[in-house]
Design a protein around this motif. Structure first.
Motif, PDB file in Angstrom:
ATOM      1  N   VAL A 108       0.914  -1.228  -0.071  1.00  0.00           N
ATOM      2  CA  VAL A 108       0.018  -0.004   0.116  1.00  0.00           C
ATOM      3  C   VAL A 108       0.972   1.179   0.029  1.00  0.00           C
ATOM      4  O   VAL A 108       1.716   1.276   0.843  1.00  0.00           O
ATOM      5  CB  VAL A 108      -0.830  -0.029   1.239  1.00  0.00           C
ATOM      6  N   GLU A 109       0.529   2.113  -0.888  1.00  0.00           N
ATOM      7  CA  GLU A 109       1.421   3.298  -1.102  1.00  0.00           C
ATOM      8  C   GLU A 109       0.580   4.686  -0.910  1.00  0.00           C
ATOM      9  O   GLU A 109      -0.251   4.499  -1.616  1.00  0.00           O
ATOM     10  CB  GLU A 109       2.112   3.253  -2.370  1.00  0.00           C
ATOM     11  N   PHE A 110       0.872   5.541  -0.030  1.00  0.00           N
ATOM     12  CA  PHE A 110       0.193   6.669  -0.207  1.00  0.00           C
ATOM     13  C   PHE A 110       0.938   7.700  -1.207  1.00  0.00           C
ATOM     14  O   PHE A 110       2.075   7.994  -1.123  1.00  0.00           O
ATOM     15  CB  PHE A 110       0.230   7.549   1.243  1.00  0.00           C
ATOM     16  N   VAL A 111       0.054   7.989  -2.197  1.00  0.00           N
ATOM     17  CA  VAL A 111       0.539   8.563  -3.494  1.00  0.00           C
ATOM     18  C   VAL A 111       0.427  10.162  -3.054  1.00  0.00           C
ATOM     19  O   VAL A 111       1.685  10.843  -3.521  1.00  0.00           O
ATOM     20  CB  VAL A 111      -0.278   8.431  -4.546  1.00  0.00           C
ATOM     21  N   GLY A 112      -0.179  10.609  -2.495  1.00  0.00           N
ATOM     22  CA  GLY A 112      -0.315  12.000  -2.050  1.00  0.00           C
ATOM     23  C   GLY A 112      -1.704  12.580  -2.122  1.00  0.00           C
ATOM     24  O   GLY A 112      -2.793  12.031  -1.877  1.00  0.00           O
ATOM     25  N   THR A 113      -1.767  14.032  -1.946  1.00  0.00           N
ATOM     26  CA  THR A 113      -3.219  14.506  -1.769  1.00  0.00           C
ATOM     27  C   THR A 113      -3.419  15.521  -3.044  1.00  0.00           C
ATOM     28  O   THR A 113      -2.624  16.178  -3.335  1.00  0.00           O
ATOM     29  CB  THR A 113      -3.055  15.551  -0.502  1.00  0.00           C
ATOM     30  N   GLU A 114      -4.653  15.698  -3.501  1.00  0.00           N
ATOM     31  CA  GLU A 114      -4.975  16.274  -4.666  1.00  0.00           C
ATOM     32  C   GLU A 114      -6.261  16.866  -4.804  1.00  0.00           C
ATOM     33  O   GLU A 114      -6.830  16.497  -3.896  1.00  0.00           O
ATOM     34  CB  GLU A 114      -4.569  15.540  -6.199  1.00  0.00           C
ATOM     35  N   THR A 115      -6.752  17.534  -5.953  1.00  0.00           N
ATOM     36  CA  THR A 115      -7.887  17.907  -5.903  1.00  0.00           C
ATOM     37  C   THR A 115      -8.939  17.293  -6.942  1.00  0.00           C
ATOM     38  O   THR A 115      -8.137  16.797  -7.985  1.00  0.00           O
ATOM     39  CB  THR A 115      -8.029  19.524  -6.284  1.00  0.00           C
ATOM     40  N   LEU A 116     -10.108  16.798  -6.510  1.00  0.00           N
ATOM     41  CA  LEU A 116     -10.713  15.978  -7.349  1.00  0.00           C
ATOM     42  C   LEU A 116     -12.257  16.562  -7.308  1.00  0.00           C
ATOM     43  O   LEU A 116     -12.932  16.601  -6.246  1.00  0.00           O
ATOM     44  CB  LEU A 116     -10.870  14.483  -7.069  1.00  0.00           C
ATOM     45  N   ASP A 117     -12.684  16.981  -8.365  1.00  0.00           N
ATOM     46  CA  ASP A 117     -14.014  17.719  -8.399  1.00  0.00           C
ATOM     47  C   ASP A 117     -14.128  18.624  -7.306  1.00  0.00           C
ATOM     48  O   ASP A 117     -15.357  18.791  -6.774  1.00  0.00           O
ATOM     49  CB  ASP A 117     -15.228  16.498  -8.222  1.00  0.00           C
ATOM     50  N   GLY A 118     -13.318  19.455  -6.978  1.00  0.00           N
ATOM     51  CA  GLY A 118     -13.203  20.846  -6.183  1.00  0.00           C
ATOM     52  C   GLY A 118     -12.954  20.427  -4.835  1.00  0.00           C
ATOM     53  O   GLY A 118     -13.020  21.349  -3.993  1.00  0.00           O
ATOM     54  N   ARG A 119     -12.633  19.121  -4.520  1.00  0.00           N
ATOM     55  CA  ARG A 119     -12.264  18.851  -3.043  1.00  0.00           C
ATOM     56  C   ARG A 119     -11.083  18.229  -3.074  1.00  0.00           C
ATOM     57  O   ARG A 119     -10.605  17.550  -3.829  1.00  0.00           O
ATOM     58  CB  ARG A 119     -13.478  17.860  -2.423  1.00  0.00           C
ATOM     59  N   SER A 120     -10.611  18.154  -1.790  1.00  0.00           N
ATOM     60  CA  SER A 120      -9.210  17.560  -1.700  1.00  0.00           C
ATOM     61  C   SER A 120      -9.190  16.209  -1.139  1.00  0.00           C
ATOM     62  O   SER A 120     -10.126  15.527  -0.358  1.00  0.00           O
ATOM     63  CB  SER A 120      -8.783  18.176  -0.319  1.00  0.00           C
ATOM     64  N   VAL A 121      -8.648  15.191  -1.836  1.00  0.00           N
ATOM     65  CA  VAL A 121      -8.656  13.815  -1.545  1.00  0.00           C
ATOM     66  C   VAL A 121      -7.202  13.381  -1.379  1.00  0.00           C
ATOM     67  O   VAL A 121      -6.314  13.601  -1.923  1.00  0.00           O
ATOM     68  CB  VAL A 121      -9.483  13.282  -2.995  1.00  0.00           C
ATOM     69  N   HIS A 122      -7.172  12.030  -0.556  1.00  0.00           N
ATOM     70  CA  HIS A 122      -6.034  11.461  -0.290  1.00  0.00           C
ATOM     71  C   HIS A 122      -5.812  10.235  -1.299  1.00  0.00           C
ATOM     72  O   HIS A 122      -7.036   9.491  -1.441  1.00  0.00           O
ATOM     73  CB  HIS A 122      -5.878  11.039   0.938  1.00  0.00           C
ATOM     74  N   VAL A 123      -4.841  10.238  -2.245  1.00  0.00           N
ATOM     75  CA  VAL A 123      -4.807   9.107  -3.243  1.00  0.00           C
ATOM     76  C   VAL A 123      -3.750   7.877  -2.660  1.00  0.00           C
ATOM     77  O   VAL A 123      -2.584   8.168  -2.025  1.00  0.00           O
ATOM     78  CB  VAL A 123      -4.166   9.617  -4.325  1.00  0.00           C
ATOM     79  N   VAL A 124      -4.309   6.842  -2.576  1.00  0.00           N
ATOM     80  CA  VAL A 124      -3.488   5.750  -2.140  1.00  0.00           C
ATOM     81  C   VAL A 124      -3.665   4.443  -3.145  1.00  0.00           C
ATOM     82  O   VAL A 124      -4.571   4.201  -4.024  1.00  0.00           O
ATOM     83  CB  VAL A 124      -4.272   4.868  -0.853  1.00  0.00           C
ATOM     84  N   LYS A 125      -2.355   3.974  -3.612  1.00  0.00           N
ATOM     85  CA  LYS A 125      -2.194   2.855  -4.717  1.00  0.00           C
ATOM     86  C   LYS A 125      -2.159   1.476  -3.690  1.00  0.00           C
ATOM     87  O   LYS A 125      -1.133   1.445  -2.883  1.00  0.00           O
ATOM     88  CB  LYS A 125      -0.995   3.193  -5.346  1.00  0.00           C
ATOM     89  N   LEU A 126      -3.060   0.652  -4.024  1.00  0.00           N
ATOM     90  CA  LEU A 126      -2.870  -0.919  -3.440  1.00  0.00           C
ATOM     91  C   LEU A 126      -2.684  -1.648  -4.494  1.00  0.00           C
ATOM     92  O   LEU A 126      -3.306  -1.855  -5.492  1.00  0.00           O
ATOM     93  CB  LEU A 126      -4.264  -1.081  -2.767  1.00  0.00           C
ATOM     94  N   SER A 127      -1.803  -2.612  -4.111  1.00  0.00           N
ATOM     95  CA  SER A 127      -1.124  -3.470  -5.099  1.00  0.00           C
ATOM     96  C   SER A 127      -1.319  -5.055  -4.402  1.00  0.00           C
ATOM     97  O   SER A 127      -0.933  -5.161  -3.424  1.00  0.00           O
ATOM     98  CB  SER A 127       0.445  -3.397  -5.371  1.00  0.00           C
ATOM     99  N   PRO A 128      -1.919  -5.804  -5.250  1.00  0.00           N
ATOM    100  CA  PRO A 128      -2.159  -7.362  -4.810  1.00  0.00           C
ATOM    101  C   PRO A 128      -0.819  -8.049  -4.793  1.00  0.00           C
ATOM    102  O   PRO A 128      -0.005  -7.718  -5.286  1.00  0.00           O
ATOM    103  CB  PRO A 128      -3.261  -7.985  -5.522  1.00  0.00           C
ATOM    104  N   ALA A 129      -0.987  -9.300  -4.370  1.00  0.00           N
ATOM    105  CA  ALA A 129       0.272 -10.235  -4.563  1.00  0.00           C
ATOM    106  C   ALA A 129       0.175 -10.536  -5.889  1.00  0.00           C
ATOM    107  O   ALA A 129      -0.582 -10.544  -6.685  1.00  0.00           O
ATOM    108  CB  ALA A 129       0.115 -11.436  -3.652  1.00  0.00           C
ATOM    109  N   PRO A 130       1.511 -11.157  -6.578  1.00  0.00           N
ATOM    110  CA  PRO A 130       1.540 -11.526  -7.629  1.00  0.00           C
ATOM    111  C   PRO A 130       0.575 -12.402  -8.015  1.00  0.00           C
ATOM    112  O   PRO A 130       0.156 -13.445  -7.483  1.00  0.00           O
ATOM    113  CB  PRO A 130       2.902 -12.290  -7.749  1.00  0.00           C
TER     114      PRO A 130
END
Length: 214
Positions: A108-130
């Motif tokens: 699990v990786e925290f990508v950062g915070t950005e604006t989506l449709d006028g609101r602030s969102v936290h972006v997280v990338k989730l990767s499964p096992a191979p």
């Protein structure tokens, strides 16, 4: 922190884990071609899922996972076994998977915070096992903590396609918040699902998840 914050925002670990099953039913529309239908999702702990989708003029598609193996049946392809990537995807749809995110995802990786449709969102990338399919990127409202969008690539035996799912209309069902509306945007179609009936702890026969006889 973001993922645990989401669990807290929808009711908390104890409120979710006390439930043993969930049934969600509602309407489905393929908006760009005007086809309508119904959908039902049945989840039962530990990790069993059955999904039934019926579209007017196209028939019924059913998918199931009994905790060990998965299957799918539709009017065009008939009955078949799911591959590992499809199984991983349907396993992650169990309602308790948000609580068990440490077990569900390999990294699990925290990508950062950005604006989506006028609101602030936290972006997280989730990767499964191979072997568990592609990674998923989730967008959580920075103020409410709720999941508002998911970007993923769905890989099946029929096709591989990107899907952006927007979640909204959160309502409290018992002591848990549930997103009652999902809009899934794909290259060839946009599906709008509106759930109208959500129930916890319904008694469910395991036969619902078993592979049908040919």
């Amino acid at each position: 922190d973001v993922l645990d914050g989401y669990v807290k925002a929808i009711g908390g670990r104890k409120a979710i884990e006390k439930h043993t099953s969930m049934v969600m039913a509602g309407s489905l529309e393929v908006v760009n071609i005007g086809i309508k239908g119904t959908v039902e999702i049945i989840s039962k702990e530990p990790g069993k899922v059955a999904v039934t989708t019926t579209l007017d003029g196209l028939g019924t598609t059913r998918q199931g996972f009994d905790g060990k193996s998965g299957w799918s049946t539709d009017p065009l392809s008939g009955l078949r076994d799911m591959d590992a990537k499809e199984i991983a995807l349907i396993e992650r749809s169990v309602f308790s998977s948000d609580v068990r995110w440490r077990d569900v995802w390999k990294t699990v990786e925290f990508v950062g915070t950005e604006t989506l449709d006028g609101r602030s969102v936290h972006v997280v990338k989730l990767s499964p096992a191979p072997g568990g399919g592609s990674s998923t990127t989730n967008f959580y409202d920075a103020e409410s903590g709720l999941l508002v969008r998911t970007d993923m690539t769905i890989e099946t035996t029929a096709a591989t396609m990107p899907v952006t799912t927007t979640l909204s209309d959160y309502r409290k069902i018992g002591d848990v918040l549930i997103a009652m509306k999902m809009v899934q945007a794909m290259p060839t179609a946009t599906l709008v699902t509106q759930f109208t009936d959500v129930r916890f702890d319904v008694k469910i026969d395991d036969a619902v998840f078993a592979k049908p006889a040919r």
